[in-house]
Design a protein around this motif. Sequence first.
Motif: not given
Length: 506
Positions: A268-271, A283-286
Amino acid sequence: MPLVEETSLLEDSSVTLPVVIIGNGPSGICLSYMLSGYRPYLSSEAIHPNTILHSKLEEARHLSIVDQDLEYLSEGLEGRSSNPVAVLFDTLLHPDADFGYDYPSVLHWKLEQHHYIPHLVLGKGPPGGAWHNMEGSMLTISFGNWMELPGLKFKDWVSSKRRNLKGDRVMPEEIARYYKHYVKVMGLQKNFRENTYITSVSRLYRDHQDDDDGQDGSISTQHLQIEKSKFVKRNWEIRGYQRIADGSHIPFCLFAENVALATGTLDSPAHLEIEGEDFPFVFHSMPEFGAAISKGKLRGKVDPVLIVGSGLTAADAVLCAYNNNIPVIHVFRRRVTDPGLIFKQLPKKLYPEYHKVYHMMCTQSYSVDSSLLSDYTSFPEHHVLSFKSDMKCILQSLSGLKKIFKLSAAVVLIGSHPNLSFLKEQGCYLGHNSSQPITCKNNPVEIDAYTYECVKEANLFALGPLVGDNFVRFLKGGALGVTRCLATRQKKKHFFVERGGGDGIA
């Protein structure tokens, strides 16, 4: 149509497994390798450059490292992990690696099948975990040989595949293929189940004889050489489902004496938790950012990409944009001289591209007297206040000064959290700070330093990023600590069985 025998769920499982490992990345793979009976010994002609450690190893040369006192061996060692067993195992596998040396391991491995401890490794995808989902445009942070697992040199595997290794750093997809091959060549497949999703891991407070009638199907355990035994305690119930080829889900229920958490922290990518963060240009990921670039969505854009974060993933995004001629606004809360920045821990000669980013962070920072630079502008000690629907963002400095910029995209890379929703309280109670979610850096799972057993939950173990070891180099120490703990307990159990009469684990 059911899956093949190895991944079949529709088997009666009245037995209780000694160990269930949740997560099939390098942590879970390495633990499976050692639980399968592979044991490390000091090589006959090996001389460790640390003379004090070498003399300790000589004292018990006839014993495997698993059977030695890990606290005694770890004493006085220093390294880039806060877990002493991780530092110990790393220096045995890669002596003096942090000084730039490529010394061979002082260990050799033997398969001793009588040490096999029955176990299952449950993962969502193929063995290798999150490495199968990483964007392929970036080199790994570590050298290829630092990514390898015991018993199979990465360079040997690359040579066998007739691939050219252009440098010491490699692409994530190469590492993913290596891990998948490792499970096969080491004969570990019987312990692995793919396409499994865990929904609940809960404590059982009932006696072994209280069998459930009409329970869900259970993952096949017929290959695992388990005998029913009143000495295996039914401590844990693991529930979940397996996704099969036609897309349907088959529920399962397993029982285990011990559970090892090896899930990693990339779920879960941090927001930022700010206004407008759910707009499609954020976006929240590479992988998301990389996909947008590869599809040409940002080609020819005049407006910059906003990259938020000061870690290595954010640096990867900066490099990705920079190499594709996309202008960058780089925002981070820390000052550039902060000693906690990861760049301070990376030798310049080994990681030139990351030091290039750090150099730009220091020398190309925003000034109120000038406009944005054409390729890259850093905003130290700033944070994002909000995103707007017209693709603008509002930044704020420590002094409260606000600035508005028009963007082509934004990439928020400020860390990630593991998904421990299958545990009570989302697993928060296992952390050093039970009121906060588990994170690799700020709130890892609290463990015994030498057994990796959770301080707040007996018979539950954690290793890898969950305990702060983000680098593959160091997560292997977790497998050593857990294996030693379980092997020691098994010996005591067998001694008790032999003295008292009764059946033990095969």
